[in-house]
Design a protein around this motif. Structure first.
Motif, short mmCIF file in Angstrom:
data_model
loop_
_atom_site.label_atom_id
_atom_site.label_comp_id
_atom_site.label_asym_id
_atom_site.label_seq_id
_atom_site.Cartn_x
_atom_site.Cartn_y
_atom_site.Cartn_z
N ILE A 194 0.64 -1.24 0.04
CA ILE A 194 0.10 -0.06 0.06
C ILE A 194 0.76 1.29 0.08
O ILE A 194 1.97 1.43 0.86
CB ILE A 194 -0.97 -0.08 1.24
N GLY A 195 0.67 2.15 -0.93
CA GLY A 195 1.10 3.18 -1.06
C GLY A 195 2.67 3.35 -1.81
O GLY A 195 3.28 4.20 -2.11
N LYS A 196 2.70 2.10 -2.61
CA LYS A 196 3.87 1.70 -3.47
C LYS A 196 3.56 1.65 -4.83
O LYS A 196 2.37 1.18 -5.03
CB LYS A 196 4.66 0.78 -2.87
N ASN A 197 4.63 1.76 -5.70
CA ASN A 197 4.46 1.29 -7.21
C ASN A 197 5.03 0.09 -7.51
O ASN A 197 6.09 -0.28 -6.97
CB ASN A 197 5.04 2.53 -8.10
N THR A 255 -8.23 1.13 -14.67
CA THR A 255 -7.24 1.87 -14.08
C THR A 255 -6.27 1.17 -13.44
O THR A 255 -6.48 -0.08 -13.35
CB THR A 255 -7.61 3.19 -13.20
N LYS A 256 -4.97 1.56 -13.24
CA LYS A 256 -3.81 0.92 -12.81
C LYS A 256 -3.48 1.04 -11.27
O LYS A 256 -2.36 0.93 -10.91
CB LYS A 256 -2.52 1.02 -13.60
N GLY A 257 -4.51 1.65 -10.46
CA GLY A 257 -4.58 1.84 -9.28
C GLY A 257 -5.60 1.06 -8.36
O GLY A 257 -6.70 1.01 -8.85
N GLY A 277 -2.66 4.25 -2.34
CA GLY A 277 -3.03 3.31 -3.50
C GLY A 277 -1.88 2.34 -3.75
O GLY A 277 -0.66 2.63 -3.38
N ILE A 278 -2.21 1.23 -4.36
CA ILE A 278 -1.04 0.48 -4.95
C ILE A 278 -1.33 0.55 -6.28
O ILE A 278 -2.28 0.41 -7.16
CB ILE A 278 -1.47 -1.07 -4.50
N ARG A 279 -0.34 0.86 -6.87
CA ARG A 279 -0.14 1.29 -8.42
C ARG A 279 0.94 0.24 -9.27
O ARG A 279 2.25 0.06 -8.86
CB ARG A 279 0.14 2.64 -8.57
N GLY A 280 0.61 -0.03 -10.37
CA GLY A 280 1.50 -0.71 -11.44
C GLY A 280 0.67 -1.06 -12.49
O GLY A 280 -0.59 -1.25 -12.43
#
Length: 301
Positions: free
Chosen positions: A113-116, A140-142, A155-158
């Protein structure tokens, strides 16, 4: 936008066909009440089981998806050797499903959480089936998740977060209560508006913002007065989709960051779109001088 988009009335009935390349063991992620109340969960389960899919269900996602819920569902993925995941419902259910798709092989989702995500991070294929019209989470990617240990919403993003398939059936959105239709409709507006003003906006995203804003500003009030009008609701679903595509390409602006922080504070917690609405008057007054020309272009709507 790498997600395969399937849009149209009654497309849910062909879910078994759309997912045939993903395997036979499926985990459906959804909320606690609405999908059962309106029969969407039972219908989806029946469609899959009649075509010999093995279906597991985790139906305990909160309105703001929590890390503890994601961890429990991720454990099901490991124990049952799940081939693919379906997120059914509003933005929280789909975001939870997205987090589970990348959380199946980590000890706890809080670590992400909070990371790419790293490029090499693996994920389970995900199918998103929205039943509201606003979040755009299906493309979306989040994934926005609340870390229950830190009381931290982020967000978790990637690229792995992008759903493999998005099935957008406007018929499902007809069961939204009017208050939900209004708040998610405003959420769609914010995605289109903020991605239009964002530094990463470009000619392509501007075109999508124009089209989506035109629909929201002209059709959302009418659709709230005619909640069972499928044509109007289909247009709102399409505008929400355009907003989601733009979030994935141009992102959003300050209100979304502030609202995430607000979502972690119990005393001022409220639904995502309502939190955004409380921030918008002040933010627009501040940002107007920096984006005056672009904002003026919207007056024609």
């Amino acid at each position: 936008t790498p997600t395969q988009i399937i849009f149209g009335t009654d497309t849910l009935k062909n879910t078994n066909i759309h997912v045939k390349s993903l395997g036979k063991k499926c985990l459906i992620i959804t909320g606690k009440k609405a999908m059962k109340k309106f029969g969407h969960l039972d219908r989806l389960k029946k469609i899959l089981i009649e075509d010999d899919y093995q279906v597991e269900i985790y139906d305990n996602i909160s309105n703001d998806a929590k890390s503890s819920e994601v961890n429990k569902a991720s454990e099901i993925c490991r124990k049952k050797n799940i081939d693919f995941i379906i997120g059914l419902g509003g933005g929280s259910s789909i975001d939870a499903a997205k987090a589970i798709s990348v959380g199946f092989d980590v000890e706890n989702i809080e670590s992400l959480i909070g990371k790419n995500l790293r490029d090499e991070k693996k994920s389970i294929p995900l199918v998103a089936i929205p039943t509201t019209a606003g979040t755009g989470s299906e493309v979306t990617k989040g994934a926005i998740i609340t870390d229950v240990n830190k009381n931290f919403k982020s967000g978790i993003r990637g690229k792995q977060i992008f759903p493999k398939i998005a099935i957008i059936d406007p018929l499902l959105s007809l069961t939204m209560p009017n208050e939900v239709a209004a708040t998610t409709g405003f959420d769609a507006f914010t995605h289109l508006f903020e991605s239009y003003l964002a530094k990463k906006s470009n000619y392509f995203t501007d075109i999508l913002s124009f089209e989506g804003l035109k629909i929201i500003l002209n059709k959302l009030p009418e659709s709230l007065n005619k909640p069972k009008d499928l044509t109007l609701r289909s247009q709102i679903c399409f505008a929400a989709l355009l907003g989601g595509i733009n979030v994935g390409n141009a992102s959003t602006c300050l209100p979304h960051r502030l609202q995430q922080a607000m979502g972690s504070v119990k005393e001022i917690h409220q639904p995502h779109a309502r939190g955004l609405a409380s921030l918008y008057p002040f933010w627009i007054n501040k940002v107007y001088k920096y984006r005056k020309k672009k904002i003026e272009n919207l007056k024609k709507f």
